[in-house]
Design an enzyme around this catalytic site. Sequence first.
Site, PDB file in Angstrom:
ATOM      1  N   THR A   1       5.262  -5.981 -13.412  1.00  9.62           N
ATOM      2  CA  THR A   1       6.317  -5.717 -12.442  1.00  9.62           C
ATOM      3  C   THR A   1       7.668  -6.275 -12.905  1.00  9.62           C
ATOM      4  OG1 THR A   1       7.063  -6.417 -10.240  1.00  9.62           O
ATOM      5  CG2 THR A   1       5.428  -7.796 -11.271  1.00  9.62           C
ATOM      6  N   ASP A   2       8.735  -5.694 -12.371  1.00 12.03           N
ATOM      7  CA  ASP A   2      10.075  -6.239 -12.654  1.00 12.03           C
ATOM      8  C   ASP A   2      10.293  -7.596 -11.974  1.00 12.03           C
ATOM      9  OD1 ASP A   2      10.229  -5.325 -10.010  1.00 12.03           O
ATOM     10  OD2 ASP A   2      12.047  -4.134 -10.306  1.00 12.03           O
ATOM     11  N   GLU A   3       9.414  -7.933 -11.003  1.00 14.13           N
ATOM     12  CA  GLU A   3       9.643  -9.150 -10.210  1.00 14.13           C
ATOM     13  C   GLU A   3       9.501 -10.415 -11.045  1.00 14.13           C
ATOM     14  OE1 GLU A   3       8.104  -9.057  -6.223  1.00 14.13           O
ATOM     15  OE2 GLU A   3       8.036  -6.870  -6.219  1.00 14.13           O
TER      16      GLU A   3
ATOM     17  N   TYR B   1       3.407 -14.317  -5.922  1.00 13.17           N
ATOM     18  CA  TYR B   1       3.005 -13.041  -6.547  1.00 13.17           C
ATOM     19  C   TYR B   1       3.640 -12.903  -7.932  1.00 13.17           C
ATOM     20  CZ  TYR B   1       3.337  -8.090  -7.787  1.00 13.17           C
ATOM     21  OH  TYR B   1       3.315  -6.907  -8.481  1.00 13.17           O
ATOM     22  N   SER B   2       4.972 -13.011  -7.989  1.00 17.45           N
ATOM     23  CA  SER B   2       5.626 -12.755  -9.279  1.00 17.45           C
ATOM     24  C   SER B   2       5.275 -13.837 -10.295  1.00 17.45           C
ATOM     25  CB  SER B   2       7.135 -12.602  -9.111  1.00 17.45           C
ATOM     26  OG  SER B   2       7.706 -13.708  -8.461  1.00 17.45           O
TER      27      SER B   2
ATOM     28  N   LYS C   1       1.935 -12.867 -11.705  1.00 14.53           N
ATOM     29  CA  LYS C   1       2.062 -11.727 -12.638  1.00 14.53           C
ATOM     30  C   LYS C   1       2.713 -12.204 -13.942  1.00 14.53           C
ATOM     31  CE  LYS C   1       1.236  -7.901 -12.221  1.00 14.53           C
ATOM     32  NZ  LYS C   1      -0.011  -7.117 -12.498  1.00 14.53           N
TER      33      LYS C   1
HETATM   34  P1  NAD Z   1      -2.618  -2.349  -4.799  1.00 15.64           P
HETATM   35  O1  NAD Z   1      -2.614  -3.677  -4.104  1.00 15.64           O
HETATM   36  O2  NAD Z   1      -2.367  -1.123  -4.013  1.00 15.64           O
HETATM   37  O3  NAD Z   1      -4.004  -2.128  -5.562  1.00 15.64           O
HETATM   38  C1  NAD Z   1      -4.629  -3.139  -6.296  1.00 15.64           C
HETATM   39  C2  NAD Z   1      -6.048  -2.674  -6.589  1.00 15.64           C
HETATM   40  O4  NAD Z   1      -6.685  -3.695  -7.365  1.00 15.64           O
HETATM   41  C3  NAD Z   1      -6.904  -2.485  -5.326  1.00 15.64           C
HETATM   42  O5  NAD Z   1      -7.646  -1.287  -5.437  1.00 15.64           O
HETATM   43  C4  NAD Z   1      -7.828  -3.687  -5.325  1.00 15.64           C
HETATM   44  O6  NAD Z   1      -9.089  -3.429  -4.712  1.00 15.64           O
HETATM   45  C5  NAD Z   1      -7.967  -3.947  -6.810  1.00 15.64           C
HETATM   46  N1  NAD Z   1      -8.314  -5.340  -7.115  1.00 15.64           N
HETATM   47  C6  NAD Z   1      -7.810  -6.482  -6.567  1.00 15.64           C
HETATM   48  N2  NAD Z   1      -8.400  -7.554  -7.098  1.00 15.64           N
HETATM   49  C7  NAD Z   1      -9.289  -7.104  -8.020  1.00 15.64           C
HETATM   50  C8  NAD Z   1     -10.194  -7.723  -8.908  1.00 15.64           C
HETATM   51  N3  NAD Z   1     -10.293  -9.049  -8.969  1.00 15.64           N
HETATM   52  N4  NAD Z   1     -10.939  -6.947  -9.725  1.00 15.64           N
HETATM   53  C9  NAD Z   1     -10.855  -5.594  -9.665  1.00 15.64           C
HETATM   54  N5  NAD Z   1     -10.034  -4.949  -8.827  1.00 15.64           N
HETATM   55  C10 NAD Z   1      -9.253  -5.695  -8.022  1.00 15.64           C
HETATM   56  O7  NAD Z   1      -1.539  -2.518  -5.964  1.00 15.64           O
HETATM   57  P2  NAD Z   1      -0.600  -1.415  -6.633  1.00 15.64           P
HETATM   58  O8  NAD Z   1       0.658  -1.338  -5.870  1.00 15.64           O
HETATM   59  O9  NAD Z   1      -1.381  -0.198  -6.909  1.00 15.64           O
HETATM   60  O10 NAD Z   1      -0.268  -2.161  -8.005  1.00 15.64           O
HETATM   61  C11 NAD Z   1      -1.064  -1.955  -9.173  1.00 15.64           C
HETATM   62  C12 NAD Z   1      -0.492  -2.788 -10.299  1.00 15.64           C
HETATM   63  O11 NAD Z   1       0.867  -2.413 -10.542  1.00 15.64           O
HETATM   64  C13 NAD Z   1      -0.474  -4.288  -9.995  1.00 15.64           C
HETATM   65  O12 NAD Z   1      -0.812  -4.972 -11.166  1.00 15.64           O
HETATM   66  C14 NAD Z   1       0.972  -4.568  -9.604  1.00 15.64           C
HETATM   67  O13 NAD Z   1       1.338  -5.888  -9.925  1.00 15.64           O
HETATM   68  C15 NAD Z   1       1.711  -3.557 -10.472  1.00 15.64           C
HETATM   69  N6  NAD Z   1       3.000  -3.085  -9.952  1.00 15.64           N
HETATM   70  C16 NAD Z   1       3.105  -2.611  -8.665  1.00 15.64           C
HETATM   71  C17 NAD Z   1       4.335  -2.131  -8.221  1.00 15.64           C
HETATM   72  C18 NAD Z   1       4.493  -1.562  -6.826  1.00 15.64           C
HETATM   73  O14 NAD Z   1       5.627  -1.244  -6.437  1.00 15.64           O
HETATM   74  N7  NAD Z   1       3.424  -1.376  -6.064  1.00 15.64           N
HETATM   75  C19 NAD Z   1       5.448  -2.146  -9.065  1.00 15.64           C
HETATM   76  C20 NAD Z   1       5.291  -2.635 -10.360  1.00 15.64           C
HETATM   77  C21 NAD Z   1       4.066  -3.092 -10.804  1.00 15.64           C
HETATM   78  P1  TYD Z   2       7.897  -4.595  -0.365  1.00 19.12           P
HETATM   79  O1  TYD Z   2       7.587  -3.164  -0.123  1.00 19.12           O
HETATM   80  O2  TYD Z   2       7.019  -5.641   0.229  1.00 19.12           O
HETATM   81  O3  TYD Z   2       8.040  -4.776  -1.937  1.00 19.12           O
HETATM   82  P2  TYD Z   2       8.598  -6.064  -2.797  1.00 19.12           P
HETATM   83  O4  TYD Z   2       8.729  -7.236  -1.920  1.00 19.12           O
HETATM   84  O5  TYD Z   2       7.519  -6.213  -3.821  1.00 19.12           O
HETATM   85  O6  TYD Z   2       9.905  -5.606  -3.371  1.00 19.12           O
HETATM   86  O7  TYD Z   2       9.368  -4.861   0.168  1.00 19.12           O
HETATM   87  C1  TYD Z   2      10.472  -4.091  -0.310  1.00 19.12           C
HETATM   88  C2  TYD Z   2      11.710  -4.681   0.301  1.00 19.12           C
HETATM   89  O8  TYD Z   2      11.681  -4.440   1.714  1.00 19.12           O
HETATM   90  C3  TYD Z   2      11.808  -6.189   0.147  1.00 19.12           C
HETATM   91  O9  TYD Z   2      13.177  -6.544  -0.050  1.00 19.12           O
HETATM   92  C4  TYD Z   2      11.307  -6.730   1.475  1.00 19.12           C
HETATM   93  C5  TYD Z   2      11.729  -5.658   2.462  1.00 19.12           C
HETATM   94  N1  TYD Z   2      10.853  -5.497   3.635  1.00 19.12           N
HETATM   95  C6  TYD Z   2      11.408  -5.472   4.922  1.00 19.12           C
HETATM   96  O10 TYD Z   2      12.637  -5.599   5.103  1.00 19.12           O
HETATM   97  N2  TYD Z   2      10.570  -5.307   5.982  1.00 19.12           N
HETATM   98  C7  TYD Z   2       9.221  -5.173   5.834  1.00 19.12           C
HETATM   99  O11 TYD Z   2       8.493  -5.068   6.865  1.00 19.12           O
HETATM  100  C8  TYD Z   2       8.671  -5.190   4.514  1.00 19.12           C
HETATM  101  C9  TYD Z   2       7.193  -5.048   4.299  1.00 19.12           C
HETATM  102  C10 TYD Z   2       9.530  -5.343   3.448  1.00 19.12           C
END
Ligand code: NAD
Ligand code: TYD
Length: 355
Positions: free
Chosen positions: A133-135, A159-160, A163
């Site tokens: 992630t960019d975080e 979280y970040s 990661k």
């Molecule tokens: P998500 O939370 O929707 O899905 C995570 C999946 O991982 C789930 O299916 C969960 O059951 C599985 N999981 C959790 N713990 C596990 C374990 N110990 N073993 C096997 N499976 C496990 O997350 P997402 O949004 O799909 O993100 C996927 C990846 O992309 C993550 O690594 C996240 O850090 C990264 N990422 C997400 C975003 C975003 O905006 N969502 C952006 C950049 C990077």
């Molecule tokens: P989120 O979707 O949780 O992603 P991330 O924190 O990983 O960027 O949140 C996106 C942005 O929206 C973040 O600045 C937090 C804000 N946010 C709200 O303002 N209200 C909400 O209920 C949630 C879940 C997020």
Amino acid sequence: MTILVTGGAGFIGSNFVLDWLAQSDEPVINLDALTYAGNLENLAALDGDTRHTFIKGSIDDFDLVSRLLAEHQPRAVVNFAAESHVDRSIHGPEDFIQTNIVGTFRLLEAVRAYYGQLGNEAKNAFRFLHVSTDEVYGSLAKDDPAFTETHRYEPNSPYSASKAASDHLVRAYHHTYGLPVLTTNCSNNYGPYHFPEKLIPLVIHNALAGKPLPIYGDGQQIRDWLYVKDHCSAIRRVLEAGKLGEVYNVGGWNEKPNLDVVHTLCAILDELSPRADGHSYKAQITFVQDRPGHDRRYAIDASKLERELGWKPAETFETGIRKTVQWYLDNQAWVANVTSGAYKQWVGKQYGSCT
Ligand code: NAD
Ligand code: TYD
């Protein structure tokens, strides 16, 4: 040939598996622990499809991962598995340390042992792609340039930080053991199958349910949004042509303040599914207490990926967000299923009386 995907029942992982099998016949072994964020319904289109094998289990289970690698002999591992929600990491960081750090470590250990006994040809072809992630880069001030791959790591949430630790382990396994790794650091994703604890699906869900649309703080925090299928195409491209040991930032040059995102969602919903009383969904916007340590701005400079590997996103924010709203309107049964049960407890804990 076969690939092993971890976390393939989550938001991005399931989109990746569906996309992968829509574009090729190369089988996928999908290892997912099915936490609250994992949902086999996302993969319902693959029921009966022999190219997809689902295994319920954790990346921190060295023996299970080793067995899967030995049995299926994948030519790549793509690691999506993680705890991914910042607010949950604030309430309870332990799961994030266990999965994102210990889990990635155990996965790397199993992959290292597997890689070590491959023949030369299989070794040359093998890849471990870590999805991050960019975080990990921390927070930008208003006029700072966007994050490049050489930006310092300055993670601010559990979280970040977890990661970031996993990224460092992946890097170390390349430098120390010669594991052929690739890392992608992507900006905020949105699109189908996004669990409604994150901003965009939460706002769509709450709007349609007549509930408050909670905006943390002043709503002027900036995120850089990428349609999930563009993230999937970037991962495919990096897997295909990325240079070993390199990091690629993935983003769509779509920086938006949160309040603008919510206004856009309300405007699209007003058009596609107007409120019965004729008022705009904007009337439901509610400012709530800010997130502790809330990062002010993320922005991704994706020019390395564009220049070196020729990747470009297919969607603009405007096209992607409209598709997303339409998907949620068309898939209310999916939303109803994922928001029953434990989801209600989370909403109560995070938003209290606001919802
Ligand atoms: P998500 O939370 O929707 O899905 C995570 C999946 O991982 C789930 O299916 C969960 O059951 C599985 N999981 C959790 N713990 C596990 C374990 N110990 N073993 C096997 N499976 C496990 O997350 P997402 O949004 O799909 O993100 C996927 C990846 O992309 C993550 O690594 C996240 O850090 C990264 N990422 C997400 C975003 C975003 O905006 N969502 C952006 C950049 C990077
Ligand atoms: P989120 O979707 O949780 O992603 P991330 O924190 O990983 O960027 O949140 C996106 C942005 O929206 C973040 O600045 C937090 C804000 N946010 C709200 O303002 N209200 C909400 O209920 C949630 C879940 C997020």
